[in-house]
Design an enzyme around this catalytic site. Structure first.
Site, PDB file in Angstrom:
ATOM      1  N   HIS A 169       4.845   4.287  -1.415  1.00 32.24           N
ATOM      2  CA  HIS A 169       5.113   2.990  -0.788  1.00 32.24           C
ATOM      3  C   HIS A 169       3.802   2.325  -0.416  1.00 32.24           C
ATOM      4  O   HIS A 169       2.727   2.941  -0.539  1.00 32.24           O
ATOM      5  CB  HIS A 169       5.983   3.146   0.472  1.00 32.24           C
ATOM      6  CG  HIS A 169       5.322   3.896   1.599  1.00 32.24           C
ATOM      7  ND1 HIS A 169       5.438   5.262   1.765  1.00 32.24           N
ATOM      8  CD2 HIS A 169       4.513   3.472   2.615  1.00 32.24           C
ATOM      9  CE1 HIS A 169       4.750   5.633   2.839  1.00 32.24           C
ATOM     10  NE2 HIS A 169       4.167   4.565   3.373  1.00 32.24           N
TER      11      HIS A 169
ATOM     12  N   HIS B  33      11.443   4.067   3.458  1.00 32.38           N
ATOM     13  CA  HIS B  33      10.841   2.801   3.028  1.00 32.38           C
ATOM     14  C   HIS B  33      10.252   2.921   1.629  1.00 32.38           C
ATOM     15  O   HIS B  33       9.756   3.976   1.236  1.00 32.38           O
ATOM     16  CB  HIS B  33       9.808   2.290   4.019  1.00 32.38           C
ATOM     17  CG  HIS B  33       8.646   3.198   4.313  1.00 32.38           C
ATOM     18  ND1 HIS B  33       8.730   4.574   4.309  1.00 32.38           N
ATOM     19  CD2 HIS B  33       7.369   2.923   4.630  1.00 32.38           C
ATOM     20  CE1 HIS B  33       7.563   5.092   4.619  1.00 32.38           C
ATOM     21  NE2 HIS B  33       6.707   4.107   4.803  1.00 32.38           N
TER      22      HIS B  33
ATOM     23  N   HIS C  12      -2.072  -0.079   3.624  1.00 29.59           N
ATOM     24  CA  HIS C  12      -2.266   1.183   2.911  1.00 29.59           C
ATOM     25  C   HIS C  12      -1.298   1.332   1.743  1.00 29.59           C
ATOM     26  O   HIS C  12      -0.223   0.752   1.721  1.00 29.59           O
ATOM     27  CB  HIS C  12      -2.130   2.389   3.846  1.00 29.59           C
ATOM     28  CG  HIS C  12      -0.750   2.636   4.405  1.00 29.59           C
ATOM     29  ND1 HIS C  12      -0.336   2.125   5.607  1.00 29.59           N
ATOM     30  CD2 HIS C  12       0.300   3.359   3.945  1.00 29.59           C
ATOM     31  CE1 HIS C  12       0.902   2.525   5.866  1.00 29.59           C
ATOM     32  NE2 HIS C  12       1.328   3.268   4.850  1.00 29.59           N
TER      33      HIS C  12
ATOM     34  N   HIS D 276       4.358  10.056  12.457  1.00 34.98           N
ATOM     35  CA  HIS D 276       4.860   8.748  12.871  1.00 34.98           C
ATOM     36  C   HIS D 276       6.202   8.926  13.585  1.00 34.98           C
ATOM     37  O   HIS D 276       7.049   9.699  13.120  1.00 34.98           O
ATOM     38  CB  HIS D 276       5.166   7.867  11.662  1.00 34.98           C
ATOM     39  CG  HIS D 276       3.992   7.465  10.837  1.00 34.98           C
ATOM     40  ND1 HIS D 276       2.901   6.803  11.337  1.00 34.98           N
ATOM     41  CD2 HIS D 276       3.762   7.570   9.503  1.00 34.98           C
ATOM     42  CE1 HIS D 276       2.054   6.540  10.354  1.00 34.98           C
ATOM     43  NE2 HIS D 276       2.532   7.006   9.230  1.00 34.98           N
TER      44      HIS D 276
ATOM     45  N   TYR E  80      -4.002   8.810   7.664  1.00 39.09           N
ATOM     46  CA  TYR E  80      -4.560   7.592   7.075  1.00 39.09           C
ATOM     47  C   TYR E  80      -6.052   7.812   6.887  1.00 39.09           C
ATOM     48  O   TYR E  80      -6.734   8.312   7.800  1.00 39.09           O
ATOM     49  CB  TYR E  80      -4.414   6.384   7.996  1.00 39.09           C
ATOM     50  CG  TYR E  80      -3.022   5.816   8.174  1.00 39.09           C
ATOM     51  CD1 TYR E  80      -2.162   5.592   7.107  1.00 39.09           C
ATOM     52  CD2 TYR E  80      -2.588   5.443   9.442  1.00 39.09           C
ATOM     53  CE1 TYR E  80      -0.909   5.023   7.298  1.00 39.09           C
ATOM     54  CE2 TYR E  80      -1.335   4.867   9.645  1.00 39.09           C
ATOM     55  CZ  TYR E  80      -0.506   4.664   8.563  1.00 39.09           C
ATOM     56  OH  TYR E  80       0.720   4.100   8.765  1.00 39.09           O
TER      57      TYR E  80
ATOM     58  N   GLU F 219      -2.667   6.587   2.519  1.00 37.62           N
ATOM     59  CA  GLU F 219      -1.953   7.520   3.387  1.00 37.62           C
ATOM     60  C   GLU F 219      -1.514   8.708   2.539  1.00 37.62           C
ATOM     61  O   GLU F 219      -1.093   8.538   1.395  1.00 37.62           O
ATOM     62  CB  GLU F 219      -0.707   6.836   3.982  1.00 37.62           C
ATOM     63  CG  GLU F 219       0.159   7.775   4.831  1.00 37.62           C
ATOM     64  CD  GLU F 219       1.372   7.070   5.447  1.00 37.62           C
ATOM     65  OE1 GLU F 219       1.988   6.230   4.774  1.00 37.62           O
ATOM     66  OE2 GLU F 219       1.703   7.391   6.597  1.00 37.62           O
TER      67      GLU F 219
HETATM   68  C1  M3P Z   1       4.119   4.557   7.906  1.00 32.53           C
HETATM   69  C2  M3P Z   1       4.932   5.462   7.122  1.00 32.53           C
HETATM   70  C3  M3P Z   1       3.840   2.590  12.392  1.00 32.53           C
HETATM   71  C4  M3P Z   1       4.200   3.521  11.367  1.00 32.53           C
HETATM   72  C5  M3P Z   1       3.868   3.452  10.099  1.00 32.53           C
HETATM   73  C6  M3P Z   1       4.524   4.274   9.165  1.00 32.53           C
HETATM   74  C7  M3P Z   1       3.353   1.272  12.128  1.00 32.53           C
HETATM   75  O1  M3P Z   1       3.022   4.124   7.370  1.00 32.53           O
HETATM   76  O2  M3P Z   1       4.592   5.754   6.015  1.00 32.53           O
HETATM   77  O3  M3P Z   1       5.961   5.907   7.606  1.00 32.53           O
HETATM   78  O4  M3P Z   1       3.977   2.852  13.520  1.00 32.53           O
HETATM   79 FE    FE Z   2       3.068   4.532   5.226  1.00 31.43          FE
END
Ligand code: M3P
Ligand code: FE
Length: 309
Positions: A154, A201, A216, A248, A257, A267
């Site tokens: 993603h 996602h 990313h 996360h 990251y 990522e």
């Molecule tokens: C990701 C992911 C935040 C989380 C970001 C999440 C903005 O990048 O791959 O799940 O809190």
């Molecule tokens: Fe992500």
């Protein structure tokens, strides 16, 4: 829901400042497989486990960032239907002919309200060997070289009108929104996670004043141990880490990251939930974004909000 229409992320085309240094990074640190170079000098990569010709394309440029992010649609009829649906919705589309990108069929491209170029394509050359389709081994020598993700998974893109993106992706492209961050006061959206499958996602967007920015591109690993190993590999190669290893709260993925040699964030992650059509979206108030980003530390890292290419 059966996965029809837009099926999954296909490829990201990134701008890099020093092509050969970047090729070295993506081959030997990320552990991707180079699959070709075209007449424009672009270099193509796939992960060891991907079957399509490419999921990452690098182009030398003066400024880092993303040229476009592409999705693979089910078939040619779907590509034609989505093109006409986009135009009926009021989005101007253009075509890029088959072969303009190595191994890739005709593409439909358009600009979305955050200023990014999104492309759709139906066909990509299948480059997987028979040894991966019949009696395959669970891993290969290539899967142990560098970080060696399973797939490009993603992207998170930053730009101004994320509400316009949500409308376009949900009303025309068939995505759903499993999770979002909103302002505590007025309920306006700060960040949205969108899926065309039942992954948490396939693309995400965050509100940002400048259009067309890359936060990313993300690569899927098999386990949390592999995420830690990715951190070790980054350290061994003096790769600049941004955040993690951590988890996360949003999507529940475990994550690191870090930055490629041009400053494009990537990522390496594992996990996240699956969602189905009856999924009720998860809401995070902005005041809880620290936990959304870094659940153990509940920390809103400044760089997450400000550093983009
Ligand atoms: C990701 C992911 C935040 C989380 C970001 C999440 C903005 O990048 O791959 O799940 O809190
Ligand atoms: Fe992500």
């Amino acid at each position: 829901m059966a996965i029809t229409g837009v099926t999954r992320p296909g490829h990201a085309q990134l701008r890099v400042l020093d092509l050969e240094q970047s090729v070295e990074f993506y081959k030997n640190v990320m552990g991707l497989v180079e699959t070709g170079r075209d007449a424009q000098g672009r270099v193509y990569f796939k992960t060891w486990d991907e079957r399509d010709h490419n999921s990452l394309v690098l182009r030398q440029a003066d400024q880092a960032g993303i040229d476009h992010f592409a999705f693979k649609v089910l078939d040619r009829a779907t590509l034609e239907r989505l093109d006409s649906d986009l135009r009926a919705y009021g989005v101007a589309t253009e075509r890029r002919p088959a072969g303009d990108m190595l191994g890739t069929g005709e593409r439909v491209r358009f600009e979305i309200p955050t200023g990014h170029i999104i492309e759709l394509f139906a066909e990509k050359e299948f480059v997987v060997g028979r040894d991966r389709l019949v009696n395959p081994t669970p891993w290969t020598p290539q899967s142990e070289h560098g970080i060696a993700p399973l797939r490009m998974d993603h992207a998170l893109l930053y730009g101004p009108d994320i509400d316009g993106n949500v409308k376009l992706f949900t009303e025309v492209l068939g995505f759903t929104m499993p999770e979002y961050v909103e302002h505590d006061d007025d309920g306006s959206k700060i960040a949205v996670w969108l899926t065309c499958s039942n992954k948490a996602h396939d693309i995400a967007f965050a509100r940002f004043p400048e259009p067309g920015k890359l936060h990313h591109v993300s690569y899927l690993l098999e386990s949390w141990e592999k995420v830690l190993r990715a951190g070790d590999i980054c350290s061994m190669h003096d790769v600049k880490l941004d955040i993690g290893p951590t988890r996360h709260g949003i999507t529940r993925g475990t994550t690191i990251y870090a930055f490629d040699p041009s400053g494009n964030r990537f990522e390496t992650f594992c996990g996240g939930y699956q969602c189905y059509p009856d999924w009720e979206p998860i809401r995070w108030p902005l005041s809880e974004l620290g936990a959304g980003l870094d659940y153990p530390q509940r920390k809103l890292h400044e760089s997450f909000l400000t550093v983009v290419t």
